[in-house]
Design a protein around this motif. Sequence first.
Motif, short mmCIF file in Angstrom:
data_model
loop_
_atom_site.label_atom_id
_atom_site.label_comp_id
_atom_site.label_asym_id
_atom_site.label_seq_id
_atom_site.Cartn_x
_atom_site.Cartn_y
_atom_site.Cartn_z
N UNK A 1 0.77 -1.47 0.53
CA UNK A 1 0.02 0.06 0.03
C UNK A 1 1.07 1.26 0.03
N UNK A 2 0.10 1.91 -0.13
CA UNK A 2 1.06 3.90 -0.80
C UNK A 2 0.79 4.21 0.74
N UNK A 3 2.13 4.62 0.71
CA UNK A 3 2.34 5.11 3.14
C UNK A 3 3.15 6.15 2.24
N UNK B 1 5.80 6.58 -0.05
CA UNK B 1 6.55 4.74 -0.49
C UNK B 1 5.55 4.49 -1.28
N UNK B 2 6.45 2.82 -1.80
CA UNK B 2 5.90 2.10 -2.33
C UNK B 2 6.07 1.03 -2.86
N UNK B 3 5.53 -0.12 -2.76
CA UNK B 3 6.63 -1.03 -3.43
C UNK B 3 6.00 -2.17 -3.85
N UNK B 4 6.16 -3.18 -4.47
CA UNK B 4 5.92 -4.36 -4.53
C UNK B 4 7.50 -5.84 -4.83
N UNK C 1 1.42 8.83 -7.28
CA UNK C 1 2.34 7.89 -6.76
C UNK C 1 2.45 6.45 -8.40
N UNK C 2 3.05 6.27 -8.62
CA UNK C 2 2.87 4.67 -9.46
C UNK C 2 1.62 4.20 -9.53
N UNK D 1 4.28 -0.15 -11.14
CA UNK D 1 5.49 -0.78 -9.69
C UNK D 1 5.51 -1.99 -10.33
N UNK D 2 4.58 -3.55 -11.14
CA UNK D 2 4.89 -4.60 -11.54
C UNK D 2 6.38 -4.14 -12.49
N UNK D 3 6.22 -3.31 -13.47
CA UNK D 3 6.74 -3.10 -14.55
C UNK D 3 8.29 -2.47 -14.04
#
Length: 389
Positions: A244-246, A299-302, A359-360, A365-367
């Motif tokens: 999740x976006x933070x 922040x955001x992660x994958x 945010x992306x 994010x997958x790319x």
Amino acid sequence: MIRFLFLSLALSLLFFSCNVTKRYYIKGQYDRAIVRAVKKIKKQPNKEKEIVYLEKSYNAANQNDQERLKLLKTEGRPENWGEILDLYNSLKYRQSVIQPILPLKLGNRTISFPYIDYDKDIFNAKQNAAEYWYAKGKQLLNSGNRFQAREAYEKFKNVKYYFETYQDIDNLMALSLQKGVSKVAMQFENNTIFKLPADFKDKLFGLEYERLDSKWVRYFPNPDNNDQYHYVIKLNLKSIQILPEKIFVRESVKTKKVQDGTEVLLDNNNNVVKDSLGNPIRVPRMVEVTCKLIETVQQKGSHIEGEVIYFDIDNQKEITHKPLGSDYFFEHSIFVANGDLRALDEETRKKLGQLPVPFPNDMEMISGAVDIFKKVFSDLLYDNKYIIK
């Protein structure tokens, strides 16, 4: 005492030097004895000890080779022709080594070994050896087994060593290279909840295959359904997680000593220090400055997780499977400063005034994660090249 030691050493070296050829002869290293003796005799034609062991070594070496030739010919096995050729080449070379110093004088005797023309025997042995390796190679090539096709290639190389052009040897070598290759079909399977773009697999399989391919192994990222393959490497994409976006805030206080003008230099008694002309000496005035820094972080992660499965088609069994995964993080910071900006480093000052960014989205994010995942996948394939035979 020292003179005695030097004399003993000199005599030992002289004795060692004079007996090297003899030692080679005693050990049965006849060709080394011959080469050394010829070298010595060229410098000193009347060196009798060298001539004695040259004659003994030459006769012994030739006798050994002739006896071996007789045995091999008596056996009559076609695979013997390669060794027969080597023996004739040894006889010819050995003869060429001693020819320049003949004839030799040893006491009242003249030593002159009879010259023998080995060329006809060498050519005959080459023809028979080439014929054997050619027939053996064709037998292996026609077996239908790719590993025997590789052996066939080596046999055909022997033929090329003897004759640069020989029947259809070039075509047979090319065919054995083709039939000896292990073909690896690359497959992709998406078992995630995401519907991935059509070019996702092509992007993931767009590797540097020159790192993986070899003479006997080829990787096919887009296998043909009408072709036959020996191995399958399946990349099974098991899960894709989008964190999740933070947005959070970090506060810190930066402190730094900086120059703030100049001041008069005082001594330990608070008296003004002057230079040679009577002028007061001024020095930089250092002050401690402080700045409160407020950092707002986006922040955001994958995370991508999968496994690589190696499957042997010929034996219809899985060889092994290897897990792999990668993480990708987006982070953007916005800085607000309250205080003396001189307390901040240059890099932080440059970031002041930056605005928030969007945010992306999930596919972006997958790319981003795929670029890292692709590198991990490529390294895994390279590290496990030995699995493919």
